[in-house]
Motif scaffolding. Structure first.
Motif, PDB file in Angstrom:
ATOM      1  N   SER A  71      20.616 -38.338   5.115  1.00  8.50           N
ATOM      2  CA  SER A  71      20.348 -39.766   4.916  1.00  8.50           C
ATOM      3  C   SER A  71      20.432 -40.559   6.216  1.00  8.50           C
ATOM      4  CB  SER A  71      21.345 -40.349   3.914  1.00  8.50           C
ATOM      5  OG  SER A  71      21.144 -39.791   2.641  1.00  8.50           O
TER       6      SER A  71
ATOM      7  N   SER B 217      14.925 -35.228   0.619  1.00 12.28           N
ATOM      8  CA  SER B 217      16.253 -34.953   0.069  1.00 12.28           C
ATOM      9  C   SER B 217      17.372 -35.901   0.477  1.00 12.28           C
ATOM     10  CB  SER B 217      16.631 -33.511   0.433  1.00 12.28           C
ATOM     11  OG  SER B 217      16.267 -33.233   1.753  1.00 12.28           O
TER      12      SER B 217
ATOM     13  N   THR C 137      19.742 -38.752  -0.151  1.00 10.83           N
ATOM     14  CA  THR C 137      20.166 -39.298  -1.434  1.00 10.83           C
ATOM     15  C   THR C 137      20.814 -40.689  -1.354  1.00 10.83           C
ATOM     16  OG1 THR C 137      22.064 -37.839  -1.136  1.00 10.83           O
ATOM     17  CG2 THR C 137      20.398 -37.130  -2.713  1.00 10.83           C
TER      18      THR C 137
ATOM     19  N   TYR D 159      29.005 -32.425   4.749  1.00  9.19           N
ATOM     20  CA  TYR D 159      28.031 -31.375   5.025  1.00  9.19           C
ATOM     21  C   TYR D 159      28.748 -30.038   5.213  1.00  9.19           C
ATOM     22  CZ  TYR D 159      24.621 -35.157   5.645  1.00  9.19           C
ATOM     23  OH  TYR D 159      23.802 -36.244   5.447  1.00  9.19           O
TER      24      TYR D 159
ATOM     25  N   ASP E 129      25.467 -32.106  -2.701  1.00 15.80           N
ATOM     26  CA  ASP E 129      24.368 -31.294  -2.169  1.00 15.80           C
ATOM     27  C   ASP E 129      24.524 -30.942  -0.698  1.00 15.80           C
ATOM     28  OD1 ASP E 129      23.930 -33.950  -1.459  1.00 15.80           O
ATOM     29  OD2 ASP E 129      21.790 -33.952  -1.916  1.00 15.80           O
TER      30      ASP E 129
HETATM   31  N1  PHE Z   1      21.517 -35.484   0.270  1.00 18.63           N
HETATM   32  C1  PHE Z   1      21.960 -35.242   1.607  1.00 18.63           C
HETATM   33  C2  PHE Z   1      21.901 -36.542   2.377  1.00 18.63           C
HETATM   34  O1  PHE Z   1      21.368 -37.482   1.900  1.00 18.63           O
HETATM   35  C3  PHE Z   1      21.150 -34.196   2.301  1.00 18.63           C
HETATM   36  C4  PHE Z   1      20.980 -32.884   1.587  1.00 18.63           C
HETATM   37  C5  PHE Z   1      20.043 -32.725   0.592  1.00 18.63           C
HETATM   38  C6  PHE Z   1      21.736 -31.804   1.906  1.00 18.63           C
HETATM   39  C7  PHE Z   1      19.886 -31.522  -0.095  1.00 18.63           C
HETATM   40  C8  PHE Z   1      21.577 -30.597   1.248  1.00 18.63           C
HETATM   41  C9  PHE Z   1      20.664 -30.459   0.213  1.00 18.63           C
HETATM   42  O2  PHE Z   1      22.343 -36.679   3.468  1.00 18.63           O
END
Ligand code: PHE
Length: 397
Positions: free
Chosen positions: A125, A146, A148, A248, A272
């Motif tokens: 993000s 991806s 979020t 992470y 995630d």
């Molecule tokens: N959703 C996380 C973000 O916004 C990134 C991510 C997405 C990591 C999917 C792993 C899998 O920073």
């Protein structure tokens, strides 16, 4: 180039040839004009140029690599089918090295040097947030596969995501902690250095409290830290039923390891951001039995998932994860929007993206809502034998 077309020829030829030379030069000039004055990525070119920025190296390298593989697989498939609007797609990929401060420059470069018609990226993000104002200003649609954090798409009407958001993920994780883990008192260890972690921690805490649970303690670290013993000692003293780590994978693996070393044996879980083939390499035995939520599992029994997994394995020799599937879906959704728009021009593609309804993605049914977000179910995975296994599918509402 135009000068070359006109001057060199005229002098050395006989008079009677001049009309023909004139005609030839006019044709050549038209040719020069076509390739010189019209951005090749725009309406006049033979290719549709698409930009991608990803963390191909650095601390979150598996995010970028997997997302890139998925995107590339989609582009190759689209080109094998003849491309879009009769034109082949060309992917321009830039590595931001998992660093903050790179994405803005990269977005500018892709837009003004390479003339891309849209940008795919980023996974994290924080890095999507950096590039978004550049895309918005240039009226070039950006699709994050991806990211979020809700703020990403709030930057403006050219910024889209095709995944769920952290208010949804936080709610699902709170339900999981209270339902499946039966945890009444949850401790949280937040990365104060990423918008993703700060946001997810907040939505999770709100949902736990709203569900009648208690946040036993919250401690913080900063991305890049390696020693979490002080925070984990304080958390252990608070005696929680479970530990939530919305960070992470690099730090999450180290945190799990140090938690177990300190004798903190309660269930540990994350969001995630944990998903990486490196998680078990970093966390070792300490991540065994831990859980995290994400967007996709290659174990899902849907025919299009099975085909995607096979094609991905055939091309890259590894099993796709959520980022790979979302990278694939992001490129397919962009191609679909360009097709529906009948044009690769930014404003037209933007409108078509905003009108995306029930696109059958590998990661599920994708409808872009009024906030340019997608609302989709989540999956909970558990680490077993260093691999991730599907535990449950949970709807986001
Ligand atoms: N959703 C996380 C973000 O916004 C990134 C991510 C997405 C990591 C999917 C792993 C899998 O920073």
């Amino acid at each position: 180039m135009q000068k070359k077309c006109w001057t060199k020829t005229g002098r050395t030829v006989h008079r009677w040839l001049w009309p023909f030379v004139g005609l030839l030069c006019a044709l050549l000039a038209a040719g020069c004009k076509k390739s010189g004055d019209t951005p090749a990525g725009g309406e006049g070119g033979d290719l549709i140029k698409i930009g991608e920025f990803a963390s191909l190296t650095g601390k979150e390298a598996t995010f970028g690599q997997m997302s890139h593989h998925g995107t590339e697989l989609a582009i190759d498939e689209l080109n094998a089918r003849g491309g879009v609007l009769g034109k082949k797609l060309q992917l321009f990929t830039e590595d931001d090295q998992s660093k903050q401060g790179e994405s803005k420059t990269i977005a500018r470069k892709l837009i003004s040097r390479d003339n891309v018609v849209a940008l795919l990226g980023e996974v994290a993000s924080g890095r999507s947030l950096e590039a978004a104002p550049v895309c918005q200003e240039a009226k070039i649609p950006q699709i994050s596969p991806s990211s979020t954090n809700p703020k990403v798409t709030e930057i403006g009407d050219y910024i889209f995501r095709i995944c769920f958001t952290d208010p949804q993920q936080g709610k699902v994780l709170a339900r999981f902690a209270q339902g499946t883990l039966k945890a009444k008192r949850v401790a949280v260890l937040t990365d104060a250095g990423t918008p993703y972690s700060v946001g997810l921690a907040t939505y999770f805490k709100d949902a736990v409290t709203a569900g009648g649970g208690t946040i036993a303690m919250e401690e913080k670290y900063t991305s890049g830290d390696k020693d979490f013993k002080a925070q984990l000692t304080a958390i252990k003293a608070a005696n929680p039923d479970a530990l939530f780590v919305p960070g992470y994978y690099t730090e999450a693996g180290l945190i799990a390891r140090q938690a177990r070393e300190l004798g903190l044996m309660v269930p540990i879980f994350g969001g995630d951001g944990w998903e990486s083939s490196e998680l078990a390499a970093i966390g070792g035995d300490a991540v065994e039995g831990t859980y995290f939520s994400t967007h996709f599992s290659p174990e899902e029994k849907r025919p299009d998932v099975e085909k995607f997994v096979q094609d991905f394995q055939a091309k890259y020799g590894i099993t796709p994860d959520a980022m790979a599937a979302l990278g694939y879906d992001s490129a397919m959704i962009l191609a679909d929007a360009i097709k529906r728009a009948g044009s690769a021009e930014g404003p037209k593609v933007r409108d078509a993206l905003a009108a995306t309804k029930h696109f059958a993605g590998i990661t599920g049914d994708i409808t872009i809502d009024d906030h340019r977000d997608a609302s989709k179910p989540l999956v909970i995975l558990q680490v077993k034998g260093g691999k991730f296994h599907l535990v449950e599918n949970i709807s986001a509402d």
